[in-house]
Design a protein around this motif. Sequence first.
Motif, PDB file in Angstrom:
ATOM      1  N   MET A  37       0.707   6.935  12.057  1.00  0.00           N
ATOM      2  CA  MET A  37       0.973   8.111  11.224  1.00  0.00           C
ATOM      3  C   MET A  37      -0.276   8.979  11.162  1.00  0.00           C
ATOM      4  O   MET A  37      -1.398   8.506  11.300  1.00  0.00           O
ATOM      5  N   THR A  38      -0.053  10.274  10.940  1.00  0.00           N
ATOM      6  CA  THR A  38      -1.152  11.221  10.772  1.00  0.00           C
ATOM      7  C   THR A  38      -0.948  11.957   9.454  1.00  0.00           C
ATOM      8  O   THR A  38       0.142  11.921   8.875  1.00  0.00           O
ATOM      9  N   PRO A  39      -1.990  12.602   8.948  1.00  0.00           N
ATOM     10  CA  PRO A  39      -1.840  13.331   7.685  1.00  0.00           C
ATOM     11  C   PRO A  39      -0.665  14.300   7.739  1.00  0.00           C
ATOM     12  O   PRO A  39      -0.455  15.003   8.732  1.00  0.00           O
ATOM     13  N   GLY A  40       0.136  14.261   6.679  1.00  0.00           N
ATOM     14  CA  GLY A  40       1.276  15.155   6.572  1.00  0.00           C
ATOM     15  C   GLY A  40       2.587  14.565   7.050  1.00  0.00           C
ATOM     16  O   GLY A  40       3.645  15.160   6.853  1.00  0.00           O
ATOM     17  N   THR A  41       2.562  13.397   7.689  1.00  0.00           N
ATOM     18  CA  THR A  41       3.803  12.792   8.172  1.00  0.00           C
ATOM     19  C   THR A  41       4.406  11.877   7.111  1.00  0.00           C
ATOM     20  O   THR A  41       3.724  11.429   6.191  1.00  0.00           O
ATOM     21  N   THR A  42       5.700  11.626   7.250  1.00  0.00           N
ATOM     22  CA  THR A  42       6.422  10.766   6.313  1.00  0.00           C
ATOM     23  C   THR A  42       7.118   9.672   7.093  1.00  0.00           C
ATOM     24  O   THR A  42       7.702   9.921   8.152  1.00  0.00           O
ATOM     25  N   CYS A  43       7.061   8.458   6.559  1.00  0.00           N
ATOM     26  CA  CYS A  43       7.731   7.318   7.186  1.00  0.00           C
ATOM     27  C   CYS A  43       9.001   7.030   6.394  1.00  0.00           C
ATOM     28  O   CYS A  43       8.964   6.842   5.179  1.00  0.00           O
ATOM     29  N   LYS A  50       6.683   0.146   3.717  1.00  0.00           N
ATOM     30  CA  LYS A  50       6.326   1.042   4.818  1.00  0.00           C
ATOM     31  C   LYS A  50       6.781   2.477   4.571  1.00  0.00           C
ATOM     32  O   LYS A  50       6.322   3.391   5.243  1.00  0.00           O
ATOM     33  N   ALA A  51       7.680   2.690   3.642  1.00  0.00           N
ATOM     34  CA  ALA A  51       8.210   4.033   3.400  1.00  0.00           C
ATOM     35  C   ALA A  51       7.194   4.859   2.619  1.00  0.00           C
ATOM     36  O   ALA A  51       6.429   4.344   1.826  1.00  0.00           O
ATOM     37  N   GLY A  52       7.194   6.158   2.861  1.00  0.00           N
ATOM     38  CA  GLY A  52       6.339   7.076   2.123  1.00  0.00           C
ATOM     39  C   GLY A  52       5.543   7.979   3.036  1.00  0.00           C
ATOM     40  O   GLY A  52       5.576   7.856   4.260  1.00  0.00           O
ATOM     41  N   THR A  53       4.825   8.890   2.423  1.00  0.00           N
ATOM     42  CA  THR A  53       3.997   9.818   3.194  1.00  0.00           C
ATOM     43  C   THR A  53       2.719   9.111   3.638  1.00  0.00           C
ATOM     44  O   THR A  53       2.352   8.056   3.113  1.00  0.00           O
ATOM     45  N   TYR A  54       2.044   9.707   4.588  1.00  0.00           N
ATOM     46  CA  TYR A  54       0.773   9.174   5.078  1.00  0.00           C
ATOM     47  C   TYR A  54      -0.207   9.007   3.918  1.00  0.00           C
ATOM     48  O   TYR A  54      -0.849   7.969   3.788  1.00  0.00           O
ATOM     49  N   GLU A  55      -0.287  10.031   3.074  1.00  0.00           N
ATOM     50  CA  GLU A  55      -1.232  10.004   1.965  1.00  0.00           C
ATOM     51  C   GLU A  55      -0.916   8.874   0.977  1.00  0.00           C
ATOM     52  O   GLU A  55      -1.817   8.197   0.474  1.00  0.00           O
ATOM     53  N   GLU A  56       0.395   8.656   0.699  1.00  0.00           N
ATOM     54  CA  GLU A  56       0.781   7.552  -0.201  1.00  0.00           C
ATOM     55  C   GLU A  56       0.425   6.197   0.399  1.00  0.00           C
ATOM     56  O   GLU A  56      -0.068   5.305  -0.296  1.00  0.00           O
ATOM     57  N   ARG A  57       0.665   6.054   1.681  1.00  0.00           N
ATOM     58  CA  ARG A  57       0.369   4.785   2.347  1.00  0.00           C
ATOM     59  C   ARG A  57      -1.125   4.509   2.381  1.00  0.00           C
ATOM     60  O   ARG A  57      -1.561   3.385   2.156  1.00  0.00           O
ATOM     61  N   VAL A  58      -1.921   5.558   2.626  1.00  0.00           N
ATOM     62  CA  VAL A  58      -3.379   5.386   2.619  1.00  0.00           C
ATOM     63  C   VAL A  58      -3.847   4.991   1.218  1.00  0.00           C
ATOM     64  O   VAL A  58      -4.673   4.089   1.053  1.00  0.00           O
ATOM     65  N   GLN A  59      -3.305   5.629   0.202  1.00  0.00           N
ATOM     66  CA  GLN A  59      -3.690   5.302  -1.171  1.00  0.00           C
ATOM     67  C   GLN A  59      -3.301   3.862  -1.514  1.00  0.00           C
ATOM     68  O   GLN A  59      -4.056   3.152  -2.168  1.00  0.00           O
ATOM     69  N   ARG A  60      -2.126   3.418  -1.037  1.00  0.00           N
ATOM     70  CA  ARG A  60      -1.718   2.021  -1.253  1.00  0.00           C
ATOM     71  C   ARG A  60      -2.691   1.057  -0.602  1.00  0.00           C
ATOM     72  O   ARG A  60      -3.054   0.033  -1.182  1.00  0.00           O
ATOM     73  N   GLU A  61      -3.118   1.361   0.610  1.00  0.00           N
ATOM     74  CA  GLU A  61      -4.098   0.514   1.311  1.00  0.00           C
ATOM     75  C   GLU A  61      -5.408   0.443   0.528  1.00  0.00           C
ATOM     76  O   GLU A  61      -5.985  -0.626   0.364  1.00  0.00           O
ATOM     77  N   ILE A  62      -5.858   1.586   0.037  1.00  0.00           N
ATOM     78  CA  ILE A  62      -7.107   1.639  -0.735  1.00  0.00           C
ATOM     79  C   ILE A  62      -6.956   0.847  -2.030  1.00  0.00           C
ATOM     80  O   ILE A  62      -7.839   0.066  -2.406  1.00  0.00           O
ATOM     81  N   ASP A  63      -5.820   1.010  -2.725  1.00  0.00           N
ATOM     82  CA  ASP A  63      -5.582   0.280  -3.973  1.00  0.00           C
ATOM     83  C   ASP A  63      -5.519  -1.229  -3.738  1.00  0.00           C
ATOM     84  O   ASP A  63      -6.078  -2.006  -4.514  1.00  0.00           O
ATOM     85  N   ASN A  64      -4.832  -1.644  -2.673  1.00  0.00           N
ATOM     86  CA  ASN A  64      -4.745  -3.074  -2.355  1.00  0.00           C
ATOM     87  C   ASN A  64      -6.118  -3.660  -2.037  1.00  0.00           C
ATOM     88  O   ASN A  64      -6.445  -4.768  -2.458  1.00  0.00           O
ATOM     89  N   ALA A  65      -6.912  -2.915  -1.285  1.00  0.00           N
ATOM     90  CA  ALA A  65      -8.256  -3.388  -0.948  1.00  0.00           C
ATOM     91  C   ALA A  65      -9.120  -3.503  -2.203  1.00  0.00           C
ATOM     92  O   ALA A  65      -9.868  -4.470  -2.368  1.00  0.00           O
ATOM     93  N   GLU A  66      -9.003  -2.536  -3.099  1.00  0.00           N
ATOM     94  CA  GLU A  66      -9.777  -2.555  -4.347  1.00  0.00           C
ATOM     95  C   GLU A  66      -9.346  -3.727  -5.227  1.00  0.00           C
ATOM     96  O   GLU A  66     -10.178  -4.405  -5.839  1.00  0.00           O
ATOM     97  N   SER A  67      -8.058  -3.989  -5.300  1.00  0.00           N
ATOM     98  CA  SER A  67      -7.551  -5.107  -6.089  1.00  0.00           C
ATOM     99  C   SER A  67      -8.067  -6.441  -5.537  1.00  0.00           C
ATOM    100  O   SER A  67      -8.495  -7.317  -6.293  1.00  0.00           O
ATOM    101  N   ALA A  68      -8.036  -6.594  -4.237  1.00  0.00           N
ATOM    102  CA  ALA A  68      -8.529  -7.822  -3.613  1.00  0.00           C
ATOM    103  C   ALA A  68     -10.032  -7.972  -3.826  1.00  0.00           C
ATOM    104  O   ALA A  68     -10.529  -9.072  -4.070  1.00  0.00           O
ATOM    105  N   ARG A  69     -10.766  -6.869  -3.739  1.00  0.00           N
ATOM    106  CA  ARG A  69     -12.214  -6.913  -3.966  1.00  0.00           C
ATOM    107  C   ARG A  69     -12.525  -7.340  -5.392  1.00  0.00           C
ATOM    108  O   ARG A  69     -13.407  -8.167  -5.629  1.00  0.00           O
ATOM    109  N   ARG A  70     -11.767  -6.803  -6.378  1.00  0.00           N
ATOM    110  CA  ARG A  70     -11.976  -7.200  -7.778  1.00  0.00           C
ATOM    111  C   ARG A  70     -11.674  -8.675  -7.983  1.00  0.00           C
ATOM    112  O   ARG A  70     -12.384  -9.372  -8.701  1.00  0.00           O
TER     113      ARG A  70
END
Length: 120
Positions: A37-43, A50-70
């Motif tokens: 996916m690239t910015p602006g695309t929707t799955c 897996k569903a959602g926009t590129y930006e939502e999926r990136v934010q989910r990845e960042i949130d999951n990584a932050e949760s695991a780090r905590r």
Amino acid sequence: MASIAWKTLIVGILILVFFMPRDHTPDLKVMCDNERMTPGTTCISTDSSKAGTYEERVQREIDNAESARRRDEKWGTELTILGGAITALSLAALIGGLVGMLRARQTVAPADQGWWSQNS
């Protein structure tokens, strides 16, 4: 005794494998049905993770990584120490048992068979 040592050794190794702190850098190569996916695309997918926009999926990845780090910051070091201690103590018990068993075999003298040869 050896059975318990083997089981605790396995538990210690499993604790180390599953709870050792890791690098939680988010994966920003967001894929949708084997396409990057690239910015602006929707799955659009039947899988809600897996569903959602590129930006939502990136934010989910960042949130999951932050949760695991905590989680690692809270429990990672303690569980790694616990797993290491369990593993070390189990190995010490197994090695001690093996050494004791080998020493016992060396100290047992073969039975004197002299009476057998005298009676034949």
